[in-house]
Design a protein around this motif. Structure first.
Motif, PDB file in Angstrom:
ATOM      1  N   VAL A  32      -1.223  63.573  36.278  1.00 20.20           N
ATOM      2  CA  VAL A  32       0.126  64.122  36.127  1.00 20.20           C
ATOM      3  C   VAL A  32       1.099  63.057  35.685  1.00 20.20           C
ATOM      4  O   VAL A  32       1.848  63.212  34.695  1.00 20.20           O
ATOM      5  N   THR A  33       1.119  61.942  36.428  1.00 25.61           N
ATOM      6  CA  THR A  33       2.074  60.890  36.069  1.00 25.61           C
ATOM      7  C   THR A  33       1.752  60.259  34.728  1.00 25.61           C
ATOM      8  O   THR A  33       2.652  59.828  34.001  1.00 25.61           O
ATOM      9  N   GLY A  34       0.465  60.195  34.391  1.00 27.05           N
ATOM     10  CA  GLY A  34       0.107  59.646  33.085  1.00 27.05           C
ATOM     11  C   GLY A  34       0.600  60.524  31.945  1.00 27.05           C
ATOM     12  O   GLY A  34       1.161  60.031  30.952  1.00 27.05           O
ATOM     13  N   ALA A  35       0.404  61.846  32.084  1.00 28.68           N
ATOM     14  CA  ALA A  35       0.889  62.764  31.036  1.00 28.68           C
ATOM     15  C   ALA A  35       2.407  62.749  30.950  1.00 28.68           C
ATOM     16  O   ALA A  35       2.987  62.767  29.863  1.00 28.68           O
ATOM     17  N   LEU A  36       3.065  62.723  32.122  1.00 29.20           N
ATOM     18  CA  LEU A  36       4.527  62.684  32.125  1.00 29.20           C
ATOM     19  C   LEU A  36       5.053  61.415  31.489  1.00 29.20           C
ATOM     20  O   LEU A  36       6.028  61.422  30.726  1.00 29.20           O
ATOM     21  N   THR A 126      -7.212  63.989  30.935  1.00 31.71           N
ATOM     22  CA  THR A 126      -7.319  62.829  31.835  1.00 31.71           C
ATOM     23  C   THR A 126      -8.043  63.194  33.132  1.00 31.71           C
ATOM     24  O   THR A 126      -8.906  62.464  33.617  1.00 31.71           O
ATOM     25  N   ARG A 127      -7.677  64.352  33.699  1.00 30.70           N
ATOM     26  CA  ARG A 127      -8.339  64.787  34.934  1.00 30.70           C
ATOM     27  C   ARG A 127      -9.826  65.020  34.724  1.00 30.70           C
ATOM     28  O   ARG A 127     -10.670  64.625  35.540  1.00 30.70           O
ATOM     29  N   SER A 128     -10.165  65.636  33.605  1.00 35.31           N
ATOM     30  CA  SER A 128     -11.567  65.917  33.314  1.00 35.31           C
ATOM     31  C   SER A 128     -12.374  64.638  33.136  1.00 35.31           C
ATOM     32  O   SER A 128     -13.470  64.490  33.687  1.00 35.31           O
TER      33      SER A 128
END
Length: 718
Positions: A32-36, A126-128
């Motif tokens: 989440v923080t990486g995408a944000l 990223t999560r995957s």
């Protein structure tokens, strides 16, 4: 976000104080923080670039460089291909949107909507990839563990096959090895073997030496078979590293111990500590001079000093040398320093003090039997609940086994007190630890000692004389003194673990002082009822006049010399010692032969003993009782076969019988022959034999029939 334990604790503390959220700027980004972060960075760059008319190609160039850098880093870290592709695509997509937004404007709904879509895609990717990398890492670890297990399993299978074949070759039985457990210290392994029908583990235990030699084990390592989970299986301990030759100092951890949880006395060949449980058991430790027995006593005292439910009383008639190192550190503390309690609770170095200590121990045990009945009833037990409030008294008696077999009258009284303590004080928490110089029949002849002292230690130090391991550890086979030639090494057996090799730690004098200081505040005190029963003898044990000899070596307590032989009193009131060695060792056939020869000479009247010139004899104590030559006064005695008028005492017994009984008692277990008694009391052999037979019938003596070496023995030594 991942944080350290310290940072989490600090953050939680600040949150409780109402200081607001705390950011960990050193933490990495999640999905989440990486995408944000990626989307807000792209939008900020596009906005600033559009406002400043920055060439759009610069954003695409930066994104391309980032994709190339992350691809190189992923290859170096050996990331999966999908992880490298996802990260490179994130850079390129972000750079492409920034270039497009700088050209067409980042503040349109189309730009903002597409940026949000890109952010969701980056987070999902990223999560995957993170989950996939975790799975890959776990699979790699599992594969590595499987490989190690496979290698270890192969090694164990090889060991199992090798020893199964060895047992068949040496012992003549076929076993099936079910498991092989490697010792954590890396000094050997244990085989769990299934025995064929009708075969016990004793068959393997009897060939321990042969198995060890066949396996080419180092000296000090053995293959010992013991009981398994049932009678059809056995556990075979195989040592491969000789830990007995290494000298290890006493562990520096002086933490509290408990009598109920076990007190360590040393370590086995697998480098594991061996603990003793002495709540109900007594202990017997034997070891010749130079084997490390004194060091073992100090290790025992160290364990008792660390225990929070034990009071240690020490008896050492050799100037108290076993207990002094545990008392002197407390006596040497200056007045300015904090007070320190000795490492032991009482020290007796004389016969009188030892008798006083044993009397107190018996009084405490008897008083506890009555005063704690309600407590034991409430606990539903017949054993006194031992703990810091009601501590157990451990009597450590150095060379106490020798006291038990001594023929000295005073030491016999002391031995009776020791045996009575062992016999009556088990349930009331008074137990003994005895030491001896050897495992001989004399030491182990007392049935009470063999029955109560189930914790047994034999320090051999390579000494072969006086170390009968078969008597000390009955029923245990395969023990050989040659296996423990090192100082401080030997064999130890407890009810919880069978007899086997072990070694005692080396405890240094400096460590004794450290233990005394570390455990000073930990020692329990005698409970109130027991303290009342102990009386002034216990309360004044540390009085200045009773411990003056500890402070000044020139004021050693007077040791009453033991009376080995109670000498008879003569008419002049003086005691004269008797040298009965010649009479005791003389063959009876020689006595009879000489007697008949002299009788024949008297009947013939043809030979007379040449008269020896009279010479002055100084009056000196002692009698000359040489068996092969009678004194001139013996000519006045009646012949052996002639009639003799016996002088009877008021009780109807011969007057000489009391003197004979004293001499036989003084002779100890060896006893005296009738001929020796006849020469001693000045009576004919026939009269002496009749009188001794009558005494034996009355139970005053015991006749030991051994052919020509038959003797009469006092009942105390029979």
């Amino acid at each position: 976000m991942t944080t350290t334990a310290k940072q989490n604790k600090a953050a939680a503390k600040q949150a409780d104080l109402g200081a607001g959220p705390v950011w960990d700027w050193a933490a990495g980004h999640g999905p989440v923080t990486g995408a944000l972060s990626a989307t807000t960075g792209a939008w900020a760059t596009a906005t600033v670039g559009a406002a400043t008319h920055l060439p759009p190609g610069w954003a695409l160039a930066v994104g391309t460089a980032g994709a190339i850098g992350h691809t190189a880093a992923g290859l170096r870290l050996r990331n999966a291909g999908r992880t490298i592709a996802a990260r490179a695509a994130s850079w390129l997509v972000g750079a492409g949107w920034t270039t497009w937004a700088m050209t067409h404007g980042p503040l349109t709904w189309a730009a903002l909507g597409s940026l949000a879509t890109i952010g969701v895609g980056i987070g999902t990717a990223t999560r995957s990839t993170t989950l996939y990398e975790e799975a890959r890492e776990q699979e790699a670890l599992a594969a590595e563990q499987r490989q190690v297990a496979a290698e270890l399993s192969a090694e164990r299978r090889e060991i199992a096959a090798e020893w199964a074949e060895r047992i068949k070759r040496v012992c003549g039985i076929e076993v099936r090895v079910l498991a092989v457990e490697m010792w954590p210290a890396g000094t050997g392994f244990t085989l769990d073997a299934e025995l064929p029908g009708g075969v016990t583990y004793d068959r393997i235990a009897a060939h321990a030496a042969g198995l060890s030699a066949d396996a080419h084990l180092p000296h000090g390592c053995t293959a010992t078979a013991g009981i398994g989970i049932h009678q059809g299986r056995t556990l075979i301990d195989v040592g491969t590293v000789n830990v007995l030759e290494q000298e290890r100092t006493y562990p520096a951890d002086y933490g509290p111990l408990s009598l109920l949880s076990g007190i360590p006395w040393g370590y086995r060949t697998n480098a594991e500590e061996i603990c003793v449980f002495l709540r109900e058991q007594c202990a017997l430790a034997v070891g010749p001079t130079g084997s490390g027995k004194t060091n073992l006593v100090h290790v025992i005292l160290a364990g008792f000093a660390r225990a929070t439910d034990v009071l240690t009383w020490v008896i050492d008639l050799n100037a108290g040398s076993a207990g002094l190192p545990w008392v002197l550190p407390a006596l040497e503390v200056t007045e300015q320093a904090s007070p320190m309690r000795p490492g032991i609770d009482w020290l007796a170095s004389t016969y009188e003090e030892a008798m006083l200590m044993l009397d107190v121990a018996l009084s405490v045990a008897r008083h506890r039997k009555t005063v704690y009945q309600d407590l034991m009833r409430s606990k539903n037990t017949d054993l006194l609940p031992i703990g810091p409030d009601i501590p157990q008294i451990e009597l450590v008696i150095d060379e106490g086994a020798e006291i038990l077999v001594s023929t000295d009258r005073r030491l016999k009284k002391l031995a009776d007190k020791i045996l009575e303590t062992i016999r009556i004080a088990r349930s009331m928490g008074v137990r003994t630890v005895l030491t001896a110089l050897g495992a001989t029949g004399g030491v182990l002849g007392n049935l009470l000692i063999r029955r109560e002292a189930k914790v047994r230690v034999a320090l051999t130090g390579g000494a072969l004389e006086g170390m009968d391991l078969g008597k000390l550890f009955p029923g245990t086979r395969g023990l050989r003194i040659e296996q423990a030639p090192y100082k401080g090494s030997g064999f130890m057996g407890t009810p919880e673990s069978p007899a086997g090799l072990f070694k005692v730690w080396r405890i240094l004098p400096s460590q004794i002082r450290e233990i005394v200081a570390a455990t000073s505040s930990r020692h329990p005190t005698l409970d109130g009822p027991s303290l009342k029963a102990a009386g002034e003898a216990y309360a004044k044990r540390w009085d200045a006049d009773r411990i003056a000899w500890m402070r000044d070596s020139r004021r050693q307590p007077e040791q009453s010399s033991p009376v080995a032989v109670e000498s008879p009193v003569h008419e002049d009131g003086q005691r004269r010692g008797l040298n009965l060695r010649a009479l005791r060792d003389q063959p009876e056939e020689a006595d009879e032969l000489i007697s008949r020869f002299r009788q024949q000479l008297d009947e013939l009247g043809t030979a007379e003993e040449p008269a020896s010139p009279a010479r002055e004899r100084k009056d000196r104590p002692g009698l000359n009782l040489r068996a092969l030559r009678e004194s001139p006064e013996a000519d006045d005695r009646p012949d052996d076969d002639g009639p003799e008028r016996e002088e009877m005492a008021s009780d109807g017994r011969p007057e000489w019988l009391s003197q004979a009984l004293d001499a036989i008692e003084a002779a100890g277990p060896a006893g005296l022959k009738p001929s020796a008694v006849a020469d001693l009391v000045g009576r004919s052999r026939q009269a002496v034999r009749d009188g001794l037979k009558a005494a034996a019938k009355r139970g005053e003596l015991v006749y030991r029939d051994n052919g020509p070496h038959s003797v009469y023995v006092h009942p105390d030594h029979a």
